[in-house]
Design a protein around this motif. Sequence first.
Motif, short mmCIF file in Angstrom:
data_model
loop_
_atom_site.label_atom_id
_atom_site.label_comp_id
_atom_site.label_asym_id
_atom_site.label_seq_id
_atom_site.Cartn_x
_atom_site.Cartn_y
_atom_site.Cartn_z
N ASP A 141 -43.91 61.28 46.97
CA ASP A 141 -43.90 59.91 47.49
C ASP A 141 -44.76 58.95 46.67
OD1 ASP A 141 -43.44 61.99 49.39
OD2 ASP A 141 -43.37 60.47 50.98
N TRP A 166 -34.63 60.23 55.05
CA TRP A 166 -35.96 60.67 55.48
C TRP A 166 -36.98 60.42 54.37
CZ3 TRP A 166 -36.20 65.24 59.42
CH2 TRP A 166 -35.33 64.94 60.47
N ARG A 169 -37.59 56.69 54.30
CA ARG A 169 -38.37 56.20 55.44
C ARG A 169 -39.85 56.50 55.32
NH1 ARG A 169 -35.30 56.61 61.12
NH2 ARG A 169 -37.32 55.77 61.69
N THR A 170 -40.23 57.45 54.44
CA THR A 170 -41.67 57.62 54.21
C THR A 170 -42.12 56.88 52.95
OG1 THR A 170 -41.35 59.73 53.06
CG2 THR A 170 -41.79 59.86 55.38
N PRO A 173 -42.05 52.37 53.31
CA PRO A 173 -43.20 51.73 53.98
C PRO A 173 -44.44 51.72 53.09
CG PRO A 173 -42.12 53.25 55.48
CD PRO A 173 -41.47 53.46 54.13
N LYS A 174 -44.60 52.78 52.31
CA LYS A 174 -45.71 52.84 51.36
C LYS A 174 -45.61 51.69 50.36
CE LYS A 174 -47.71 57.04 49.37
NZ LYS A 174 -48.81 57.18 50.28
N ALA A 177 -46.37 48.40 51.97
CA ALA A 177 -47.81 48.26 52.25
C ALA A 177 -48.58 47.92 50.97
CB ALA A 177 -48.36 49.53 52.89
N ILE A 178 -48.16 48.51 49.85
CA ILE A 178 -48.84 48.19 48.58
C ILE A 178 -48.55 46.74 48.20
CG2 ILE A 178 -49.01 48.72 46.12
CD1 ILE A 178 -48.19 51.65 46.87
N LYS A 260 -50.73 62.97 43.82
CA LYS A 260 -51.77 63.62 44.63
C LYS A 260 -51.16 64.70 45.50
CE LYS A 260 -55.29 60.10 44.82
NZ LYS A 260 -55.38 58.70 45.23
N TYR A 261 -49.86 64.78 45.51
CA TYR A 261 -49.17 65.79 46.32
C TYR A 261 -48.84 66.96 45.42
CZ TYR A 261 -48.08 61.86 49.48
OH TYR A 261 -48.15 60.78 50.31
N PRO B 136 -46.83 55.87 57.43
CA PRO B 136 -47.01 55.63 55.99
C PRO B 136 -47.75 54.34 55.66
CG PRO B 136 -44.65 55.59 56.61
CD PRO B 136 -45.42 56.08 57.78
N GLN B 140 -51.35 54.20 53.67
CA GLN B 140 -51.51 53.38 52.48
C GLN B 140 -52.70 52.43 52.61
OE1 GLN B 140 -49.78 53.97 49.69
NE2 GLN B 140 -51.25 52.55 48.76
N ILE B 144 -54.94 56.97 51.64
CA ILE B 144 -54.88 58.43 51.73
C ILE B 144 -53.42 58.90 51.69
CG2 ILE B 144 -57.05 58.57 53.03
CD1 ILE B 144 -55.42 58.87 55.60
N PRO B 145 -53.19 60.18 51.35
CA PRO B 145 -51.81 60.66 51.31
C PRO B 145 -51.17 60.70 52.70
CG PRO B 145 -53.31 62.25 50.27
CD PRO B 145 -54.15 61.22 50.95
N PHE B 146 -49.85 60.62 52.70
CA PHE B 146 -49.11 60.71 53.97
C PHE B 146 -47.95 61.69 53.81
CE2 PHE B 146 -45.43 59.44 56.53
CZ PHE B 146 -45.99 59.51 57.80
N ILE B 147 -47.84 62.59 54.77
CA ILE B 147 -46.68 63.49 54.81
C ILE B 147 -45.93 63.21 56.11
CG2 ILE B 147 -45.92 65.89 55.01
CD1 ILE B 147 -46.97 65.48 52.26
N GLY B 148 -44.69 62.76 55.99
CA GLY B 148 -43.87 62.49 57.16
C GLY B 148 -43.08 63.71 57.57
#
Lengths: 401, 267
Positions: A141, A166, A169-170, A173-174, A177-178, A260-261, B136, B140, B144-148
């Motif tokens: 992501d 899916w 949808r994650t 939004p990121k 937000a940025i 980071k994932y 999410p 942000q 921090i990271p987000f896992i949905g």
Amino acid sequence: MEIKVNEETCTGCNLCKKVCLYDAIEIVDGKAVINENCVFCGACIEVCKLNSIEITGLKEEQKDFSDYSGVCVYLEANGDRIADVGFELVSEGKKLADQLGVKLSAVAIGSSIEKSALEAFQYGLDKLYFIDSPVFSDNLDDIFAKALVQVITRYKPEIFLAGATWFGRTLIPKVAAILKTGLTADCTGLAIDEEKKILLQTRPTFGGNILATIITRNARPQMATVRPHVMEKKKIMEDKGDYKDRIEYIEIDEKKFKSKYKLLGIEKELNENINITDYDVIVSGGRGLGGSEKFSMIKELAGLLGGVVGASRAAVDSGWISYPHQVGQTGKTVNPKLYIACGISGAIQHLAGMQTSDIIIAINKDPSAPIFKVANYGIVGDIFEVVPMLIKRLRDGKPLV
Amino acid sequence: MIEIKIAVCIKQVPGTTEIKIDPQTNTLIREGIENIINPFDAYAIEEGVRIRERFSSGEVEVIALTMGPPQSREILKEAISVGVDSAILLSDRAFAGADTWATSTTLAKAINKIGDCRLIILGKQTLDGDTGQVGPELAQRLGIPFIGYASSILEINRNKMKVKRLMEDRYETFEINLPAAISVVKDINTPRVPSLRGKMKAKSVEIPVWDAKQLEADEDEVGLSGSYTQVVKIFTPKIKHEIKMIEGSPGEQVEQLYKELKELNVI
């Protein structure tokens, strides 16, 4: 900011109280009074015949967005293929861009997806921004968000659309937000306000019981995600083969795209690596099936129709079939061309996930089952009789009577 | 000593199963709708409590948070009754009308005020708004990271977690550093029912209320004023629904259905 009732015009007719889902309106001495439960959703304003309710004190900054122009679509990839929803959005984006008199662009990010992405030109695309790098071979992501933000800040589209998958949808939004802008989720309708030249984003809420039209104020781009299969994809151009002058290859500094994932593994269980939202035909089984072994006939029927198996929550909760098959608000929202509900009564959460299917067939022994309220064809009968007969009819190709 | 502080963000919503549409006016009938805890949030609460149970007593603290009108206090009590350690209500008229962005602003401020939250858990979406965006966006804002769509937490310590997420057609397992935020699907657990002790605690518990001032939130950044999106119209879909009931013996029904489908070119 507050919401006010004009006491001079309010007649205490009770209409607003009736539509308020948040228990925020009382009628006191023949006038509507709005209490602290109000969420400013505007349902009461909409329903008031006397225009007695208004929201006041909302600051409207007049920002200049003239450097934002064009419609941009995100072409999400699934493996080396662009997901269909991307092309659907190009078709929809084309309409919006034409109405605004602006260009339509798309952004594709991935590894070995160029061939598939070029197809977008046949749906009316003017320009493709393309980031091709092996760092994007997995769904991470944060680096996808970073890449999208880079493209959007550089090219400044006024409208940005992405699929409500899916991953989308994650991810999206990121991105919103940025960028510090608004995002409307899961839109089912998009239109341009002719006068203000802004995007009207319509989406279902309350499990599809209500539609809300939403605008993006004080920020750009206007961002929306759209569910797969909602918009129609339509090729409007011949394949020219060569699009070099319409593709902008964006080089990235791969060192700066470290996620980071840490992806440890991907599991695609045998027979489970299906995405039911991808199919044109879904045959679903519910509580009426009575057991996991009975899903074999559902599978057979789905197979004959080139479709996939869906299920109600009751069937999944009973352990008859796995969760990726679940249709409904707690599972997946589907819009196939054909949806066959077998032994599903149709709880509202299930209906919310499938009622926009083109054609719905319901087979149920209970004539009062709610599923018949959304079905186009209804058969009141025993699924253990009807389904095997339908299988036989499709398989043998011979009339039954 | 608290090793891991977990914040669970929940919401009170009108239970939609009861919604009826008045066929004459095509408007909603509100009567009889109970306010409930967002059903997806029950899994978030349960997961927070289960993580605590993986550790020794006192190592993990689970805090439930909600933003909403004063009556939202009820769902915080419910959270306490199923094992959450404490709860905070974020309530102020200025918070009303928030879109997902302004909601995440308010939640982020509260989480920063709590301090040192290692994990934030949310339900995958709410029943009313149905967006799934707050998670999410919140992550942000907190950087921090987000896992949905988390379906299983395989390992967790103060600094790291291994988490599996469900996508449409596959599971993906990630290792991420904490602090992080996740949203959970119902696959992750089966929420427990309140214990008697939990119910007793919920009755007597003090739930602090934080308003905009306590969160040092400017009125322009929260609620409708702080939202980038605004609802301009709400309406009920016009359902022009016609159903064709197919009668006869099962054989006749199937034959008729087959013909209809052939005509529609769907088979």
